[in-house]
Structures are given as structure tokens and as C-alpha cells.
Design a protein around this motif. Structure first.
Motif, PDB file in Angstrom:
ATOM      1  N   SER A  41      25.414 -18.023  -0.443  1.00  0.00           N
ATOM      2  CA  SER A  41      25.306 -16.569  -0.294  1.00  0.00           C
ATOM      3  C   SER A  41      23.875 -16.084  -0.409  1.00  0.00           C
ATOM      4  O   SER A  41      23.535 -15.026   0.122  1.00  0.00           O
ATOM      5  CB  SER A  41      26.143 -15.862  -1.362  1.00  0.00           C
ATOM      6  OG  SER A  41      27.342 -16.520  -1.578  1.00  0.00           O
ATOM      7  N   TYR A 255      21.590  -4.058  -7.920  1.00  0.00           N
ATOM      8  CA  TYR A 255      21.856  -4.317  -6.507  1.00  0.00           C
ATOM      9  C   TYR A 255      23.324  -4.667  -6.268  1.00  0.00           C
ATOM     10  O   TYR A 255      23.904  -4.294  -5.253  1.00  0.00           O
ATOM     11  CB  TYR A 255      20.967  -5.453  -5.995  1.00  0.00           C
ATOM     12  CG  TYR A 255      19.606  -4.996  -5.517  1.00  0.00           C
ATOM     13  CD1 TYR A 255      19.312  -3.648  -5.425  1.00  0.00           C
ATOM     14  CD2 TYR A 255      18.634  -5.902  -5.138  1.00  0.00           C
ATOM     15  CE1 TYR A 255      18.083  -3.224  -4.986  1.00  0.00           C
ATOM     16  CE2 TYR A 255      17.392  -5.481  -4.688  1.00  0.00           C
ATOM     17  CZ  TYR A 255      17.121  -4.133  -4.617  1.00  0.00           C
ATOM     18  OH  TYR A 255      15.915  -3.715  -4.169  1.00  0.00           O
ATOM     19  N   ALA A 256      23.923  -5.391  -7.213  1.00  0.00           N
ATOM     20  CA  ALA A 256      25.303  -5.843  -7.007  1.00  0.00           C
ATOM     21  C   ALA A 256      26.280  -4.669  -6.984  1.00  0.00           C
ATOM     22  O   ALA A 256      27.287  -4.717  -6.284  1.00  0.00           O
ATOM     23  CB  ALA A 256      25.699  -6.834  -8.097  1.00  0.00           C
ATOM     24  N   GLU A 261      25.042  -3.593   2.043  1.00  0.00           N
ATOM     25  CA  GLU A 261      25.188  -5.025   2.324  1.00  0.00           C
ATOM     26  C   GLU A 261      23.878  -5.767   2.006  1.00  0.00           C
ATOM     27  O   GLU A 261      23.880  -6.843   1.404  1.00  0.00           O
ATOM     28  CB  GLU A 261      25.540  -5.176   3.814  1.00  0.00           C
ATOM     29  CG  GLU A 261      26.154  -6.481   4.216  1.00  0.00           C
ATOM     30  CD  GLU A 261      27.445  -6.753   3.462  1.00  0.00           C
ATOM     31  OE1 GLU A 261      27.632  -7.902   3.076  1.00  0.00           O
ATOM     32  OE2 GLU A 261      28.245  -5.817   3.264  1.00  0.00           O
ATOM     33  N   TRP A 263      21.545  -4.979  -0.089  1.00  0.00           N
ATOM     34  CA  TRP A 263      21.349  -5.081  -1.541  1.00  0.00           C
ATOM     35  C   TRP A 263      22.156  -6.242  -2.102  1.00  0.00           C
ATOM     36  O   TRP A 263      21.694  -6.972  -2.963  1.00  0.00           O
ATOM     37  CB  TRP A 263      21.784  -3.785  -2.227  1.00  0.00           C
ATOM     38  CG  TRP A 263      20.805  -2.672  -2.110  1.00  0.00           C
ATOM     39  CD1 TRP A 263      19.724  -2.611  -1.261  1.00  0.00           C
ATOM     40  CD2 TRP A 263      20.801  -1.455  -2.850  1.00  0.00           C
ATOM     41  NE1 TRP A 263      19.073  -1.430  -1.445  1.00  0.00           N
ATOM     42  CE2 TRP A 263      19.695  -0.696  -2.385  1.00  0.00           C
ATOM     43  CE3 TRP A 263      21.621  -0.920  -3.835  1.00  0.00           C
ATOM     44  CZ2 TRP A 263      19.396   0.557  -2.909  1.00  0.00           C
ATOM     45  CZ3 TRP A 263      21.320   0.332  -4.355  1.00  0.00           C
ATOM     46  CH2 TRP A 263      20.226   1.061  -3.891  1.00  0.00           C
ATOM     47  N   HIS A 264      23.401  -6.384  -1.603  1.00  0.00           N
ATOM     48  CA  HIS A 264      24.248  -7.474  -2.091  1.00  0.00           C
ATOM     49  C   HIS A 264      23.604  -8.820  -1.784  1.00  0.00           C
ATOM     50  O   HIS A 264      23.575  -9.716  -2.624  1.00  0.00           O
ATOM     51  CB  HIS A 264      25.637  -7.404  -1.460  1.00  0.00           C
ATOM     52  CG  HIS A 264      26.366  -6.131  -1.782  1.00  0.00           C
ATOM     53  ND1 HIS A 264      27.461  -5.687  -1.086  1.00  0.00           N
ATOM     54  CD2 HIS A 264      26.141  -5.199  -2.744  1.00  0.00           C
ATOM     55  CE1 HIS A 264      27.876  -4.543  -1.590  1.00  0.00           C
ATOM     56  NE2 HIS A 264      27.091  -4.228  -2.597  1.00  0.00           N
ATOM     57  N   ARG A 265      23.035  -8.955  -0.563  1.00  0.00           N
ATOM     58  CA  ARG A 265      22.370 -10.206  -0.205  1.00  0.00           C
ATOM     59  C   ARG A 265      21.208 -10.486  -1.145  1.00  0.00           C
ATOM     60  O   ARG A 265      21.020 -11.601  -1.616  1.00  0.00           O
ATOM     61  CB  ARG A 265      21.858 -10.125   1.240  1.00  0.00           C
ATOM     62  CG  ARG A 265      22.868 -10.628   2.269  1.00  0.00           C
ATOM     63  CD  ARG A 265      22.170 -10.950   3.595  1.00  0.00           C
ATOM     64  NE  ARG A 265      21.513  -9.788   4.154  1.00  0.00           N
ATOM     65  CZ  ARG A 265      22.135  -8.874   4.899  1.00  0.00           C
ATOM     66  NH1 ARG A 265      23.415  -8.995   5.167  1.00  0.00           N
ATOM     67  NH2 ARG A 265      21.476  -7.841   5.382  1.00  0.00           N
ATOM     68  N   ALA A 267      20.896  -9.383  -4.161  1.00  0.00           N
ATOM     69  CA  ALA A 267      21.424  -9.704  -5.484  1.00  0.00           C
ATOM     70  C   ALA A 267      21.783 -11.187  -5.561  1.00  0.00           C
ATOM     71  O   ALA A 267      21.483 -11.860  -6.549  1.00  0.00           O
ATOM     72  CB  ALA A 267      22.644  -8.839  -5.790  1.00  0.00           C
ATOM     73  N   TRP A 268      22.413 -11.700  -4.494  1.00  0.00           N
ATOM     74  CA  TRP A 268      22.736 -13.131  -4.457  1.00  0.00           C
ATOM     75  C   TRP A 268      21.470 -13.974  -4.546  1.00  0.00           C
ATOM     76  O   TRP A 268      21.414 -14.964  -5.286  1.00  0.00           O
ATOM     77  CB  TRP A 268      23.490 -13.483  -3.166  1.00  0.00           C
ATOM     78  CG  TRP A 268      24.927 -13.081  -3.161  1.00  0.00           C
ATOM     79  CD1 TRP A 268      25.514 -12.171  -2.323  1.00  0.00           C
ATOM     80  CD2 TRP A 268      25.978 -13.570  -4.006  1.00  0.00           C
ATOM     81  NE1 TRP A 268      26.848 -12.058  -2.616  1.00  0.00           N
ATOM     82  CE2 TRP A 268      27.158 -12.903  -3.632  1.00  0.00           C
ATOM     83  CE3 TRP A 268      26.013 -14.495  -5.042  1.00  0.00           C
ATOM     84  CZ2 TRP A 268      28.380 -13.141  -4.254  1.00  0.00           C
ATOM     85  CZ3 TRP A 268      27.227 -14.734  -5.675  1.00  0.00           C
ATOM     86  CH2 TRP A 268      28.386 -14.052  -5.275  1.00  0.00           C
TER      87      TRP A 268
ATOM     88  N   GLU B 204      32.356  -0.070  -6.725  1.00  0.00           N
ATOM     89  CA  GLU B 204      32.565  -1.422  -6.219  1.00  0.00           C
ATOM     90  C   GLU B 204      33.851  -2.008  -6.788  1.00  0.00           C
ATOM     91  O   GLU B 204      34.546  -2.759  -6.103  1.00  0.00           O
ATOM     92  CB  GLU B 204      31.351  -2.303  -6.518  1.00  0.00           C
ATOM     93  CG  GLU B 204      31.156  -2.750  -7.968  1.00  0.00           C
ATOM     94  CD  GLU B 204      30.655  -1.659  -8.891  1.00  0.00           C
ATOM     95  OE1 GLU B 204      30.446  -0.522  -8.433  1.00  0.00           O
ATOM     96  OE2 GLU B 204      30.487  -1.931 -10.086  1.00  0.00           O
ATOM     97  N   TYR B 224      30.039   4.790   0.045  1.00  0.00           N
ATOM     98  CA  TYR B 224      30.594   3.489  -0.283  1.00  0.00           C
ATOM     99  C   TYR B 224      31.630   3.072   0.750  1.00  0.00           C
ATOM    100  O   TYR B 224      31.650   1.943   1.213  1.00  0.00           O
ATOM    101  CB  TYR B 224      31.206   3.515  -1.685  1.00  0.00           C
ATOM    102  CG  TYR B 224      30.829   2.296  -2.436  1.00  0.00           C
ATOM    103  CD1 TYR B 224      29.719   2.302  -3.266  1.00  0.00           C
ATOM    104  CD2 TYR B 224      31.527   1.112  -2.270  1.00  0.00           C
ATOM    105  CE1 TYR B 224      29.321   1.170  -3.919  1.00  0.00           C
ATOM    106  CE2 TYR B 224      31.142  -0.025  -2.921  1.00  0.00           C
ATOM    107  CZ  TYR B 224      30.045  -0.002  -3.750  1.00  0.00           C
ATOM    108  OH  TYR B 224      29.655  -1.129  -4.375  1.00  0.00           O
ATOM    109  N   ASN B 228      31.028  -0.023   3.430  1.00  0.00           N
ATOM    110  CA  ASN B 228      31.931  -1.168   3.294  1.00  0.00           C
ATOM    111  C   ASN B 228      33.074  -1.135   4.305  1.00  0.00           C
ATOM    112  O   ASN B 228      34.025  -1.901   4.195  1.00  0.00           O
ATOM    113  CB  ASN B 228      32.475  -1.241   1.873  1.00  0.00           C
ATOM    114  CG  ASN B 228      31.383  -1.632   0.899  1.00  0.00           C
ATOM    115  OD1 ASN B 228      31.073  -2.795   0.745  1.00  0.00           O
ATOM    116  ND2 ASN B 228      30.774  -0.643   0.264  1.00  0.00           N
TER     117      ASN B 228
END
Lengths: 298, 339
Positions: A41, A255-256, A261, A263-265, A267-268, B204, B224, B228
């Protein structure tokens, strides 16, 4: 006559062997799962920008966690300044000086402190330092040491405090492993006790002590909860230790929970870098301890 | 000894970053609070660092409740909250605290149904859903409003926030506004005693729960849901129209909301024809008298920039900007901040 019994025993033996083997694999499995999942990820967002740039706002491409990576090292440095001297000297006291009843209480306190949840440490430092600041009253003149508010100092302090009981107990254990004959020989040659402690005992156990310090650093490097209350986080470079500072776990957390999207990357990727950092620390511990044992056996 | 040297070298290298960084004097202003506007605030502070390179504004999204507490404790220069502070909370603050509205957003109803069709609901249906009075998806009140959509004979699982949140405040503010029963049984607040449902932490968390549970229904912020790609329902407004939540329909709601002098306003269920009814503003919390003159002056400069240049960046990030008339009123109020 004994054949069936014998076969049953062999079967039982094989069964238990398989069982213990499965359990051994189960212990290591989560590590590999975490590592491969993070790799899968996170690797996509690990690039040059990630290590050199500040976080970018949503809608902008690029951006990284350079400030958080440096911030984590700064916090660990400050934590070591607090935790190492107190922890090591405390361990020396327990092993070399000490008084049996006092030692019992000190050990008991250290063990209790080891079990205190990290968020409690955060709240304590928040209440004592962040809310009111830290000052000394010297002959009526107020000398401010740490101003009120979130700061890198407070973040380093909380991590350092968490390290103290860890380092103290491991230092004590390795100092006790130094054979008493060394101390007696040194004293018999007329060497002062402080000198014996510093140049013979501590030096003999130095690798073990450093191992303990590194393990304590690895343990606090991933802490998030106490830093929310103290180091606070910062989306820019930290210019002064009296200001809030970014840290990898904090940046990962923010970030999580964000909606983006990208930010999630990131965070990983941050989690992957943090895990690598901790792995590097742990591997250096292995290298150090291997050295120690090979010396002892030769 | 070699080893010891090496270790001091490493420790020294780690600490060497500190003096290196402090070589440039730069003022840092700290703020904390609401999670919902964090992306737009981060954008503002990123852009403002280019406008005035002498200052950096650091914002950490610790939640609306946290923002209110930290500005009260004065550990930060400004706070941020998705719900206005109550009179009781304002009484506990050491000095006069101003509410500076910045942008508005919407709460949407999201769900997990086969094929995720577009749903239409009215206020009383929402109240009964969250009171646990409607328990099946093929309830006549749902099917009646959604002709042409085949709703399954499936149990409804309500998901709500378990943490204190401005999103919850807007949601229950709306439910209280249209239902006496909700107002007396549950009431308003950043966290309430939910009659039914499962709790989840953060937008989330609610998103995750709804995605995992077939038949689940929950509320999240519009941004959100959009980011998503969640399905969300149109809601019937006070004028009797089903309105899709969007920046435009929230801007309409802002335009028709009554905004009192202290800017502590609720904009749920406004009268506008095209207004989406479940929307709310978010505020910065700033002391009317700044303790630190230098920081106070820079903060006021920033607020002026935010109310003019900053507002124009809102729509690109799915936030509704304040109407110009309100911006003018806020600018007047910013002038009164002393430092």
C-alpha cells in the motif's frame, strides 16, 4: 506388546511438534503480513518528494513528510537526552550501590511506570508543562524554562520519561551480568569505586546498555497518543524547539482520518517508513548483541 | 570507547537539525480544533505562507471539542469549532471570545443497499430512522418517497458517531429543529445519547461501518461522501423540494439563514427554495483582546486575507463560501480585535 502404545506416543509427539511449529509460524506471521501489506500500500507514495518536501494541501500534487521524518529524529534525540542519563545512572545505582529495601521500591516503581499507558504520560506532561509552562523561582526571580503551550521540548520530555524505566531496568540487568570478580579485582588493585564502576563495570556492560537504549528508542518512536498532547504536530518545519513539531506517527494519524485518497496513500507510505526505521533500530540491536556474545565466547 | 564515540556522533547528528532550523527567525501561530474544515484551513495556511513569509500558521485537527478546550486553556492562539459554543461554555472562557465564521458544509445520509440507488427522504423519515421507528428498508414511508426504486425487505442498521463531533452537532440540530420528540428525547450536542444504532469513530469510522454492513445507514460530511464515492440521499427542504447536497445548495442555505450579531447561528432547515436543509457553518475562535501583540497583529492580517482571498478557494475543495454580505460583516468584526 508395547507397539500400540509406542505408536500412540509417536503420534502424540508428532502432533505436538506440528502444533508448536504452527504456533511458531503464527508468531512471525503478523510481522510479515504487516510488512507486506505496508509495502504493497505504501511503496507507491514513497518517492523523492516524500523525503524532501513539506505536506501539500489537498488538490496539490506532490508533497511529502520531510518535516515529520526530521521531527521524529529530533524528538528521539531530545528523548534520549532525558531518558539515557537518568535511566543508565538509575540502573548503575540499582546494580552497584543501592540499598535492598530502597532498591525494591525503585524497581517496583519502574515496573509500574513501564505498564502506564502512553496516553497517561501525555496527559501528565500536558497538565504539568503544556498547560502552565515550566519555570523556576530563583531567589524571587521567575526564570521560565519552558513556555506554556505545545512544544518539541514537551514532546521530547514525554518520550524521554517513558524511556527512563525501560532503560533503567535493562541497564540494571546487564550490569548485574558483569562478574563480581571484575569488581573485586579492581578494588583489590586499589582503584576507587567510582572508577571501577565507570571504567570496568559500565564499560564491560556497555553494549548491553546501548542495546537497552536502542530498544527503548524503538519502543517510543511509534508513539502517537502522548505526542498529540505535547508535540502537537506541525505542517511546516520546526524552527525552534519551543514550537510544536511534526512527527511521523502524528502525520500518519491525521492523514489516515482525512477524506482524501492521496492522504491515505501518504499515510501508508509514512507507516512504511516508520516501520523501516524501527526495523533498522532493531537490526542494529541484533548486530550489537551478536558482537557481545561472540566476544564472550572467544 | 569507539562505540561510545559513534553513539554520541549519532545523537549529535540528530540534534544538529535543531540549531540548523532555528537559524531563520520566523513566527509560528498555533491553532487547533475542528476536523471538518481542516483541508481548507491547511490550504489557506499553505498559501498564506507565500503571502507573508515571516509567519507560519500551524493548524492541528484535534476535533471541535478539543478546539474549544484548548482556546479556553490558551495553549493555542486560535481555536476552531464546527458548532457554536454554548452560553454556558462561553461563560467559562477567561476573556471575550469571538466566533469568526469561515465556510459551510453539509451532512449527508449515506447507505449500503444493493446497487446503491439514489434515495429521497424527508425530515420526519430521518427522525424516525434515527429514533429506530423505521426498521425495514421496504417501510411504506421510504418506498412512498422513492417510486421506481426497489427497496429490499432488509433490516436497517443505524450507524452514528461515537466521538464528539461537529458533524453530529449539525445532524441532531436539524433533527431537533424539525421534531419536538427528538428535541426532548435526544436533543442537541456534539455527542448525544442515541436511541438506536452502532457507534463509529470519525467520518472514516462511519464510512467503514456503512460500507461493511449491508442495509446500514449513517451520516457523514458531504466532502467525505464525495471523496469516497459513497451514495447519498436527496433531502426534502422546508419549501417542499427534494434537494441534492452540493456546494450550490449549501450556499443557498447560507444565503437564507438568519445570522445574528455574534455570528453564532444555526442554518439547518432554512426557508430557501433551493436550500439543502442539513448544513452548518464552521468557526474560528479568537480572543477579542490578543495577549501577544505581534501574534495578534499577524492573526488579524491573516483573518482579513481569509475573508477576501481565502473565501474564493473554498468551492474548489467542496466547501461553501460565505455570502459577500456576511463576509463584509465579519471583516467589520475583525477590525474590533485589539492587540
Amino acid at each position: 506388546m508395547t507397539a500400540p502404545n509406542h505408536r500412540r506416543r509417536r503420534f502424540k509427539n508428532a502432533l505436538m511438534q506440528v502444533f508448536t511449529c504452527v504456533c511458531a509460524v503464527l508468531v512471525t506471521l503478523p510481522l510479515f503480513l504487516v510488512f507486506f501489506y505496508l509495502l504493497k500500500s505504501g511503496i507507491g507514495a514513497v518517492n523523492g518528494h516524500f523525503f524532501t518536501q513539506l505536506p501539500a494541501p489537498p488538490g496539490e500534487t506532490g508533497g511529502g513528510m520531510a518535516n515529520a521524518i526530521v521531527g521524529t529524529f529530533e524528538l528521539l534525540g531530545l528523548a534520549a537526552l532525558v531518558g539515557v542519563p537518568v535511566g543508565v545512572l538509575g540502573g548503575v545505582f540499582l546494580s552497584e550501590y543501592g540499598h535492598s529495601r530502597l532498591n525494591w521500591w525503585v524497581r517496583f516503581a519502574a515496573d509500574v511506570l513501564n505498564g502506564v499507558p502512553s496516553i497517561i504520560w501525555g496527559m501528565v506532561v500536558y497538565g504539568l508543562i503544556v498547560r502552565h509552562g515550566l519555570g523556576l523561582n530563583l531567589f524571587g526571580a521567575q526564570v521560565g524554562l519552558i513556555d506554556r503551550g505545545y512544544s518539541a521540548w514537551a514532546g521530547g520530555l514525554v518520550l524521554g520519561l517513558m524511556m527512563i524505566p525501560l532503560i533503567m531496568r535493562t541497564s540494571e540487568e546487564v550490569l548485574r551480568l558483569v562478574p563480581n570478580g571484575y569488581r573485586e579485582a579492581a578494588l583489590a588493585l586499589g582503584i576507587a569505586q567510582w572508577r571501577t564502576v565507570v571504567q570496568i563495570v559500565v564499560r564491560t556492560a556497555l553494549k548491553g546498555i546501548i542495546t537497552g537504549i536502542l530498544l527503548a528508542l524503538a519502543r517510543v518512536a511509534g508513539e502517537t497518543a502522548p505526542l498529540i498532547f505535547t508535540a502537537f504536530g506541525n505542517q511546516f518545519w520546526n524552527r525552534s524547539l519551543a514550537d510544536p513539531i511534526a512527527a511521523l506517527p502524528l502525520q500518519i494519524y491525521y492523514y489516515a482520518i482525512g477524506p482524501y485518497e492521496d492522504w491515505h496513500r501518504q499515510a501508508w507510505a509514512g507507516a512504511l517508513v516508520l516501520l523501516l526505521l524501527i526495523t533498522v533500530i532493531n537490526v542494529s540491536v541484533r548486530v550489537l548483541t551478536r558482537d557481545r556474545f561472540s566476544q564472550r565466547h572467544s | 570507547m569507539k562505540l561510545l564515540n559513534r553513539c554520541t556522533l549519532i545523537a549529535g547528528a540528530a540534534l544538529a537539525f535543531a540549531p540548523l532550523n532555528s537559524a531563520f527567525a520566523q513566527m509560528l501561530i498555533n491553532g487547533a480544533g475542528a476536523t471538518f474544515p481542516a483541508p481548507i484551513y491547511q490550504k489557506w495556511f499553505y498559501e498564506y505562507a507565500k503571502v507573508d513569509p515571516a509567519i507560519r500558521i500551524n493548524y492541528q485537527s484535534i476535533g471541535s471539542g478539543g478546539g474549544q478546550q484548548q482556546i479556553r486553556a490558551e495553549t493555542v492562539t486560535f481555536g476552531a469549532s464546527d458548532g457554536p459554543m454554548s452560553d454556558a461554555d462561553l461563560a467559562k472562557v477567561p476573556r471575550k471570545l469571538l466566533h469568526i465564521p469561515t465556510v459551510a458544509g453539509a451532512d449527508v445520509l449515506t447507505y449500503n443497499l444493493p446497487g446503491n440507488p439514489k434515495l429521497k427522504v424527508d425530515g420526519p423519515t430521518l427522525v424516525d430512522l434515527f429514533l429506530g421507528k423505521i426498521t425495514k428498508w421496504n417501510d411504506p414511508r421510504l418506498t412512498g418517497q422513492n417510486p421506481g426504486v426497489s427497496l429490499p425487505d432488509q433490516d436497517i442498521v443505524v450507524v452514528h458517531r461515537s466521538d464528539g463531533s461537529g458533524t453530529t452537532y449539525i445532524w441532531v440540530d436539524y433533527l431537533s429543529n424539525i421534531s419536538k420528540e427528538w428535541e426532548t428525547r435526544v436533543g442537541r450536542g456534539t455527542s448525544v445519547n442515541w436511541p438506536v444504532g452502532l457507534g463509529a469513530k470519525g467520518n472514516e469510522g462511519v464510512t467503514g461501518q456503512v460500507k461493511q454492513l449491508p442495509g446500514a445507514v449513517g451520516y457523514v460530511e458531504l466532502i467525505y461522501a464525495k471523496q469516497n464515492k459513497l451514495p447519498y440521499a436527496d433531502v426534502k427542504n422546508a419549501a417542499g423540494h427534494y434537494i441534492t447536497p452540493s456546494i450550490e445548495s449549501v450556499t443557498e442555505a447560507l444565503a437564507t439563514a438568519k445570522i445574528p450579531d455574534d455570528f453564532r447561528f444555526s442554518m439547518v432547515n432554512p426557508p430557501g427554495e433551493k436550500a439543502y436543509p442539513i448544513a452548518g457553518a464552521t468557526w474560528l475562535l479568537v480572543y477579542a483582546e490578543q495577549q501577544d501583540a505581534a501574534k495578534g497583529r499577524k492573526l488579524v492580517e491573516f483573518l482579513n486575507w481569509a475573508m477576501t482571498k481565502g473565501e474564493s478557494m473554498a468551492a474548489a475543495l467542496d466547501y461553501a463560501p460565505l455570502p459577500e454580505a456576511v463576509q463584509k460583516r465579519v471583516l467589520e468584526r475583525i477590525k474590533t480585535i485589539k492587540y
